[in-house]
Design a protein around this motif. Structure first.
Motif, PDB file in Angstrom:
ATOM      1  N   LYS A 103     -21.841  45.226   3.812  1.00 18.84           N
ATOM      2  CA  LYS A 103     -21.885  45.470   5.256  1.00 18.84           C
ATOM      3  C   LYS A 103     -21.204  44.323   5.993  1.00 18.84           C
ATOM      4  N   MET A 104     -20.818  44.597   7.204  1.00 18.69           N
ATOM      5  CA  MET A 104     -20.150  43.598   8.024  1.00 18.69           C
ATOM      6  C   MET A 104     -21.106  42.490   8.422  1.00 18.69           C
ATOM      7  N   ALA A 105     -20.689  41.245   8.214  1.00 15.45           N
ATOM      8  CA  ALA A 105     -21.477  40.106   8.660  1.00 15.45           C
ATOM      9  C   ALA A 105     -21.016  39.724  10.066  1.00 15.45           C
ATOM     10  N   ASN A 106     -21.750  38.818  10.695  1.00 15.22           N
ATOM     11  CA  ASN A 106     -21.419  38.448  12.079  1.00 15.22           C
ATOM     12  C   ASN A 106     -20.280  37.430  12.125  1.00 15.22           C
ATOM     13  N   LYS A 107     -19.122  37.852  11.656  1.00 16.19           N
ATOM     14  CA  LYS A 107     -17.979  36.954  11.602  1.00 16.19           C
ATOM     15  C   LYS A 107     -16.698  37.776  11.522  1.00 16.19           C
ATOM     16  N   VAL A 108     -15.809  37.581  12.475  1.00 16.37           N
ATOM     17  CA  VAL A 108     -14.530  38.287  12.462  1.00 16.37           C
ATOM     18  C   VAL A 108     -13.447  37.319  12.007  1.00 16.37           C
ATOM     19  N   VAL A 109     -12.675  37.741  11.042  1.00 22.85           N
ATOM     20  CA  VAL A 109     -11.614  36.900  10.489  1.00 22.85           C
ATOM     21  C   VAL A 109     -10.266  37.553  10.784  1.00 22.85           C
ATOM     22  N   SER A 110      -9.329  36.776  11.262  1.00 22.63           N
ATOM     23  CA  SER A 110      -8.013  37.309  11.607  1.00 22.63           C
ATOM     24  C   SER A 110      -6.996  37.021  10.503  1.00 22.63           C
ATOM     25  N   PHE A 111      -6.298  38.054  10.091  1.00 28.48           N
ATOM     26  CA  PHE A 111      -5.185  37.918   9.156  1.00 28.48           C
ATOM     27  C   PHE A 111      -3.935  38.455   9.856  1.00 28.48           C
ATOM     28  N   GLY A 112      -2.835  37.732   9.742  1.00 26.88           N
ATOM     29  CA  GLY A 112      -1.618  38.097  10.451  1.00 26.88           C
ATOM     30  C   GLY A 112      -1.056  39.445  10.093  1.00 26.88           C
ATOM     31  N   ASP A 113      -1.374  39.946   8.890  1.00 32.21           N
ATOM     32  CA  ASP A 113      -0.795  41.218   8.442  1.00 32.21           C
ATOM     33  C   ASP A 113      -1.803  42.358   8.410  1.00 32.21           C
ATOM     34  N   VAL A 114      -2.980  42.152   8.968  1.00 29.40           N
ATOM     35  CA  VAL A 114      -4.003  43.211   9.002  1.00 29.40           C
ATOM     36  C   VAL A 114      -4.323  43.522  10.465  1.00 29.40           C
ATOM     37  N   LYS A 115      -3.961  44.719  10.884  1.00 28.14           N
ATOM     38  CA  LYS A 115      -4.110  45.085  12.289  1.00 28.14           C
ATOM     39  C   LYS A 115      -5.291  46.036  12.510  1.00 28.14           C
ATOM     40  N   PRO A 116      -6.032  45.852  13.611  1.00 26.11           N
ATOM     41  CA  PRO A 116      -7.102  46.801  13.941  1.00 26.11           C
ATOM     42  C   PRO A 116      -6.558  48.213  14.017  1.00 26.11           C
ATOM     43  N   GLY A 117      -7.294  49.139  13.446  1.00 25.59           N
ATOM     44  CA  GLY A 117      -6.851  50.530  13.449  1.00 25.59           C
ATOM     45  C   GLY A 117      -6.206  50.954  12.152  1.00 25.59           C
ATOM     46  N   SER A 118      -5.793  49.992  11.322  1.00 26.78           N
ATOM     47  CA  SER A 118      -5.223  50.341  10.021  1.00 26.78           C
ATOM     48  C   SER A 118      -6.343  50.788   9.095  1.00 26.78           C
ATOM     49  N   TRP A 119      -6.008  51.609   8.101  1.00 26.90           N
ATOM     50  CA  TRP A 119      -7.038  52.200   7.241  1.00 26.90           C
ATOM     51  C   TRP A 119      -7.844  51.147   6.500  1.00 26.90           C
TER      52      TRP A 119
END
Length: 306
Positions: free
Chosen positions: A247-263
Motif C-alpha cells: 500500500k502507499m505510504a505517506n511519502k511521494v517520490v518524484s522520478f524524472g521519467d515517471v509521470k502522473p497518469g501513466s499506467w
C-alpha cells in the motif's frame, strides 16, 4: 609455434573475415529495437561505454554487444565494417553515419525503422531522431550493414519464446520471477492447467504461471505468459505490489521519467514510498530497463520484509 611466414597470411585473413556481415539469425528486429531503446535517457559522455554515460560509438557498440555481436570502438572504425547499404534500402539494425565535425565520419547511430535512428547525441544523450530533418540529412554520409536481423522469434521447448538478445545470467526472465515469487509466497503450484496459450501442462513454468495468474500477479499479454522474455522495472513494480499487497505510504517520490497518469505511476510510487526502490542516480526510475537478477533479489528481500 606458428611459422613466421604464416603470420602475414593469417593477419590478412583476420582483417577480411572481420569486414563482412554477421549472421544474426538468433536476434530479431524487435530484439534490436528493444535493446536500443532501453538505453534512451542515458547521458552523453565523451569516451563513454557504460550505462553511466555513452558516446555515439560506445552506444552502438554496447547495443550490438548485448546482441552477441562485436563491432569496432569508434564511429570511423565502425564505418570500415560491414557492407555498404543505400539510404533507400535501410533495414532495422543498419548503422548510419554522419559527418558532424567537417572531417569525415564522426557520428554513428542505429536505424530503427520509419526513417528514424537511435543515437547518443552530445546535447540529448541517447535518443531517437529522424533522418529527414535538415541537420541530419545534410550531414548524412552513408550506412553499413554489420548484421541482418530477422522478423521472427526464436522458439524453444514447450511452446515458450526465448529472447535471444538477452543474457539471462544477468537479467531476470518472467519465468524466473514467477518461480521465485511462488517460492517466497509459499503458493501451491501443483495445478499445471495453464490459462496461457504459450504454456502447456508439461512446461517448466506451468505450475507457477497458473498460480501467479490465479493470484492476479501475472495476467499475461494477449493470452501469453512469455516465460522466456525479460521483465521491465515498470512491470516489476506492478508484480511486487500485487504479490505482497503493498500500500502507499505517506511519502511521494518524484522520478524524472515517471509521470502522473501513466499506467505504472501508482505502482512505482508505492514501491518508492515504502523504500523498496530508490531509483537511479540520475533521478530517474528507468521503467523500461530490464530487471537484473541482482535487482530482483533486492526487491524481493525488501518487499517481503515490509
Amino acid at each position: 609455434m606458428m611459422k613466421k611466414w604464416l603470420l602475414p597470411v593469417f593477419a590478412s585473413f583476420m582483417i577480411f573475415a572481420g569486414a563482412g556481415t554477421h549472421n544474426a539469425e538468433a536476434a530479431t528486429q524487435t530484439q534490436l529495437t528493444t535493446t536500443a531503446y532501453k538505453y534512451i535517457g542515458i547521458p552523453y559522455v565523451y569516451g563513454g561505454t557504460t550505462t553511466k554515460g555513452l558516446d555515439c560509438s560506445g552506444y552502438t557498440q554496447l547495443v550490438f554487444k548485448q546482441l552477441g555481436i562485436s563491432i569496432n570502438r569508434t564511429s570511423s572504425a565502425q564505418y570500415n565494417q560491414g557492407t555498404a547499404v543505400s539510404k533507400s534500402n535501410l533495414q532495422i539494425g543498419d548503422l548510419v553515419f554522419f559527418n558532424t565535425s567537417g572531417n569525415g565520419v564522426s557520428h554513428v547511430g542505429i536505424y530503427v525503422g520509419n526513417n528514424k535512428f537511435a543515437h547518443a547525441g552530445t546535447s540529448t544523450g541517447v535518443t531517437t531522431a529522424s533522418l529527414g530533418t535538415s541537420y541530419w540529412a545534410q550531414r548524412y554520409v552513408g550506412a553499413k550493414r554489420i548484421a541482418t536481423f530477422t522478423n521472427g522469434t526464436t522458439q524453444v521447448a514447450a511452446g515458450e519464446v526465448k529472447n535471444a538478445a538477452i543474457d539471462f545470467k544477468i537479467y531476470a526472465s518472467r519465468g524466473e520471477v514467477a518461480t521465485r515469487l511462488a517460492k517466497v509466497l509459499g503458493v501451491d503450484t501443483s495445478n499445471t492447467n495453464s490459462p496461457f496459450s504459450d504454456i502447456n501442462s508439461s512446461s517448466t513454468y506451468a505450475g507457477v504461471a497458473t498460480a501467479m495468474y490465479k493470484l492476479g500477479i501475472f495476467t499475461g499479454t494477449n493470452g501469453k505468459f512469455n516465460a522466456g522474455s525479460p521483465l521491465t522495472r515498470s512491470q516489476m513494480a506492478k508484480v511486487l505490489v500485487e504479490a505482497f499487497d503493498l500500500k502507499m505510504a505517506n511519502k511521494v517520490v518524484s522520478f524524472g521519467d515517471v509521470k502522473p497518469g501513466s499506467w505504472d505511476y501508482n505502482y512505482i510510487q508505492i514501491l518508492a514510498s515504502n523504500g523498496i526502490t530508490i531509483g537511479k542516480p540520475n533521478g530517474t526510475y528507468g521503467g523500461t530497463d530490464y530487471v537484473t537478477l541482482t535487482q530482483l533479489n533486492t526487491f524481493i528481500e525488501r518487499a517481503k520484509n515490509m
